[in-house]
Design an enzyme around this catalytic site. Structure first.
Site, short mmCIF file in Angstrom:
data_model
loop_
_atom_site.label_atom_id
_atom_site.label_comp_id
_atom_site.label_asym_id
_atom_site.label_seq_id
_atom_site.Cartn_x
_atom_site.Cartn_y
_atom_site.Cartn_z
N PRO A 186 -11.21 -25.33 6.46
CA PRO A 186 -10.49 -25.60 7.73
C PRO A 186 -10.67 -24.46 8.71
CG PRO A 186 -8.93 -24.97 6.00
CD PRO A 186 -10.31 -24.95 5.38
N CYS A 187 -11.73 -24.46 9.45
CA CYS A 187 -11.97 -23.36 10.39
C CYS A 187 -10.90 -23.36 11.48
CB CYS A 187 -13.36 -23.49 11.01
SG CYS A 187 -13.78 -25.17 11.41
#
Length: 111
Positions: free
Chosen positions: A62-63
């Site tokens: 999950p950037c």
DNA sequence: GGCGTGACTTATA
DNA sequence: ATATAAGCCACGC
């Protein structure tokens, strides 16, 4: 000659970054420096950015949970744009400030 | 295998 | 307070 000659396969800095990012609990955000420090050097923040840039597993990495140390989200390299990023974080329960930044006081994983 | 670039951070002037 | 310099690692040519 590659670094793989000395390091066990799959134990590169990138892998550790991915591992730390995946470890981030929902509803919280981690700064580049935080992950960099986890790896051993605060200056690794650049590599962290590159690792997310590479983003081989966007479903597990999950950037959008990665923000700058000041709490600002990524400039816009995220999928869908910063709007989507803020939306996603809000959906996870992350508090936002009127400035459009993440509430590092509550969801910021500072050391 | 070398050089330059990049989603950053910290320190110093 | 802002601006500049240095540091780290991986990828592309």
């Amino acid at each position: 000659m590659s670094r793989f000659d000395f390091e066990p396969k799959g134990s590169s800095t990138f892998d550790q970054i991915y591992a730390e990012v995946k470890m981030i609990p929902a509803g919280k955000v981690a700064s580049y420096g935080y992950i960099a420090c986890r790896l051993g050097n605060l200056r690794l923040s650049r590599v962290v950015g590159y690792a997310l840039h590479s983003n081989p597993d966007p479903e597990n990495i999950p950037c959008h949970r990665i923000v700058m140390k000041n709490g600002a989200l990524a400039p816009g390299f995220v999928f869908g744009g910063p709007c989507e990023q803020r939306k996603r974080l809000e959906a996870e329960g992350v508090s936002f400030l009127p400035d459009g930044r993440v509430d590092m006081e509550k969801c910021g994983m500072r050391l």
